[in-house]
Each structure stands twice: as structure tokens, then as C-alpha cells.
Write a protein that holds these residues in place. Structure first.
Motif, PDB file in Angstrom:
ATOM      1  N   ASN A   1       0.841  -1.187   0.000  1.00  0.00           N
ATOM      2  CA  ASN A   1       0.000   0.000   0.000  1.00  0.00           C
ATOM      3  C   ASN A   1       0.878   1.239   0.000  1.00  0.00           C
ATOM      4  OD1 ASN A   1      -2.374  -1.409   0.020  1.00  0.00           O
ATOM      5  ND2 ASN A   1      -2.696  -1.238   2.217  1.00  0.00           N
TER       6      ASN A   1
ATOM      7  N   ILE B   1       1.952   5.082   1.184  1.00  0.00           N
ATOM      8  CA  ILE B   1       2.017   5.775   2.464  1.00  0.00           C
ATOM      9  C   ILE B   1       2.130   7.265   2.181  1.00  0.00           C
ATOM     10  CG2 ILE B   1       3.404   6.146   4.536  1.00  0.00           C
ATOM     11  CD1 ILE B   1       1.982   3.513   4.570  1.00  0.00           C
TER      12      ILE B   1
ATOM     13  N   HIS C   1      -7.780   8.415  10.528  1.00  0.00           N
ATOM     14  CA  HIS C   1      -6.382   8.118  10.265  1.00  0.00           C
ATOM     15  C   HIS C   1      -5.431   9.068  10.983  1.00  0.00           C
ATOM     16  CE1 HIS C   1      -2.678   8.085   7.677  1.00  0.00           C
ATOM     17  NE2 HIS C   1      -2.837   6.795   7.894  1.00  0.00           N
TER      18      HIS C   1
ATOM     19  N   ASN D   1      -1.202  -1.665   6.732  1.00  0.00           N
ATOM     20  CA  ASN D   1      -0.835  -0.252   6.831  1.00  0.00           C
ATOM     21  C   ASN D   1      -0.208   0.089   8.169  1.00  0.00           C
ATOM     22  OD1 ASN D   1      -1.818   0.146   4.285  1.00  0.00           O
ATOM     23  ND2 ASN D   1      -3.198   1.801   4.835  1.00  0.00           N
ATOM     24  N   ASN D   2      -0.636  -0.610   9.239  1.00  0.00           N
ATOM     25  CA  ASN D   2      -0.072  -0.305  10.555  1.00  0.00           C
ATOM     26  C   ASN D   2       1.428  -0.559  10.586  1.00  0.00           C
ATOM     27  OD1 ASN D   2      -0.588  -3.079  10.292  1.00  0.00           O
ATOM     28  ND2 ASN D   2      -0.776  -3.379  12.483  1.00  0.00           N
TER      29      ASN D   2
ATOM     30  N   GLU E   1       3.258   2.093   8.225  1.00  0.00           N
ATOM     31  CA  GLU E   1       3.326   3.424   8.820  1.00  0.00           C
ATOM     32  C   GLU E   1       4.244   3.436  10.039  1.00  0.00           C
ATOM     33  OE1 GLU E   1      -0.827   4.280   9.236  1.00  0.00           O
ATOM     34  OE2 GLU E   1      -0.932   5.194   7.241  1.00  0.00           O
TER      35      GLU E   1
ATOM     36  N   TRP F   1       1.353   7.124  -2.125  1.00  0.00           N
ATOM     37  CA  TRP F   1       0.188   6.703  -2.907  1.00  0.00           C
ATOM     38  C   TRP F   1       0.298   7.212  -4.343  1.00  0.00           C
ATOM     39  CZ3 TRP F   1      -2.856   2.909  -2.065  1.00  0.00           C
ATOM     40  CH2 TRP F   1      -3.170   2.505  -0.757  1.00  0.00           C
TER      41      TRP F   1
END
Length: 222
Positions: free
Chosen positions: A23, A25, A105, A129-130, A133, A201
Motif C-alpha cells: 500500500n 504511504i 487516520h 498499513n499499521n 506506517e 500513494w
């Protein structure tokens, strides 16, 4: 390698036509981890509260670690919340466990910025995503080993085997709390992962358009 979804799709489509992207970021919006000595060692987990996400193993591991000066923040909502709240009380962790519920978020990121460790014991994958990030913030990460993930990417984090998950996680938590050099080492590894693997992104979408153009031109030439 193991019958995972990615391997099955790669075999079916042929690896030349199968691509896996992390994904994206929002890289510029996330600040570096803010360390503070005036609070307990803070462990954050960001996920839906579901059985396969591993929050119960995290609570049990925190208890078994024997470390008293810790705080556990569970970000997310889900069907397991009441069970997890009861478990925290049973383990005498209710005064050290915060259930934030579902957060927008930006608010979730604020917790990551002030955390000391991120734990992701997700049975269904490693790089949610956790974790991405957390890496961008420069946080050390404990994650569950996943046979469908390339070994070269798993080397950046403290990986926990699927057998004896609670015991191994408890030992890792103890080391992160008691050994600053160990924690610093994995924080640096997270930063290296961020620099080498993460994309914005915007870049992620651009890469997808490049692939679509290649597929289109290839088909047009047939």
C-alpha cells in the motif's frame, strides 16, 4: 511456496504477469517517533478487533513478559472488543490497556508517533498499513511470520514464529523494554525498510498506470 493467495495467483497467471505492491504511504505527513521518558513503555496495535488479528495473544504476552511499566493501546473496533476487555481485566491489565475504538487516520497516526513499539500478530498477513506506517515513523515492529511473504522483507522486523506465539512475543517485549540497544537496532531496521521499500500513494498509482500501459501495448501488438 505455501499455497498462499499470492503464490496461487502467481502460479496461475505466471509470475511475469503478477505483481504485488505494498500500500502507499502519505510519506510527507508522518513525523518521526517522539520519544518521551516520562511515560510507560507504550505498545500500539492498530487493527480490527477480531480473533485472527492477535490482540488476545498480545495481551497475554504483555502479562507473561513480567514488565510492569508498560501501556498497551489497541486502536480499532470489532466483534472481539468485549472479550478483549474481559481478558485485560482477567490478566490484571485493565489499568494499563486503552481501547480507543475506531479512529480517523490522523488520530491513529498521533498514537504511532508517540509509541515505543508496534505489535502486529495478524494471522492473515505481515504488511498491513499499521506496519508500513510504523516503519515510516521509525518504530520497531513485532510481527507474525507469514510464509507467503518474501524473507528479504521480513528481515527488517522482529518476526515471531507461529508456534509458541505468546511466549515468543512475551520474550521480545521484555527485550524491547529492557534493552535500549535492541530497540534502537530494530527502529533503524524499520527506517531502512521505509527508505528502501515504501512508496507514496501517488507513486503507487503511477506504477499501476505504467503496468496498465504495458499490458495494453502488449495486447495491442498481438
Amino acid at each position: 511456496r505455501d499455497g498462499s493467495f499470492s503464490d496461487q495467483m502467481g502460479t496461475w497467471l505466471s509470475w511475469k504477469r503478477f505483481y504485488i505492491f505494498f500500500n502507499g504511504i502519505d510519506i510527507e505527513r508522518i513525523e518521526r517517533n517522539k520519544r518521551r521518558e516520562d511515560r510507560p513503555f507504550t505498545i500500539v496495535s492498530v487493527s480490527r478487533l477480531e480473533k485472527n488479528k492477535g490482540q488476545s495473544q498480545l495481551l497475554q504476552a504483555a502479562k507473561h513478559s513480567g514488565v510492569k511499566n508498560i501501556r498497551i493501546i489497541l486502536i480499532g473496533e470489532g466483534v472481539e472488543r468485549r472479550k478483549l476487555e474481559s481478558l485485560a481485566k482477567e490478566l490484571e491489565l485493565e489499568d494499563r490497556t486503552i481501547f480507543t475504538g475506531k479512529l480517523i487516520h490522523n488520530n491513529a497516526i498521533k498514537y504511532l508517533e508517540e509509541a515505543d513499539l508496534v505489535v502486529s500478530l495478524n494471522c492473515n498477513g505481515v504488511f498491513g498499513n499499521n506496519v508500513l506506517e510504523a516503519a515510516q515513523v521509525g518504530l520497531p515492529v513485532i510481527a507474525l511470520e507469514h510464509p507467503g511473504c518474501q524473507d528479504e522483507n521480513q528481515k527488517y522486523f522482529c518476526m515471531i514464529p507461529r508456534k509458541e506465539t505468546t511466549e515468543k512475543t512475551a520474550h521480545a517485549i521484555y527485550r524491547f523494554v529492557k534493552d535500549p540497544d535492541f530497540a534502537r537496532h530494530y527502529g533503524e531496521k524499520s527506517q531502512n525498510f521505509s527508505k528502501q521499500q515504501l512508496i507514496s500513494w501517488k507513486h503507487r498509482i503511477e506504477k499501476e498506470f505504467v503496468l496498465l500501459d504495458e499490458f495494453y501495448n502488449e495486447k495491442k501488438a498481438e
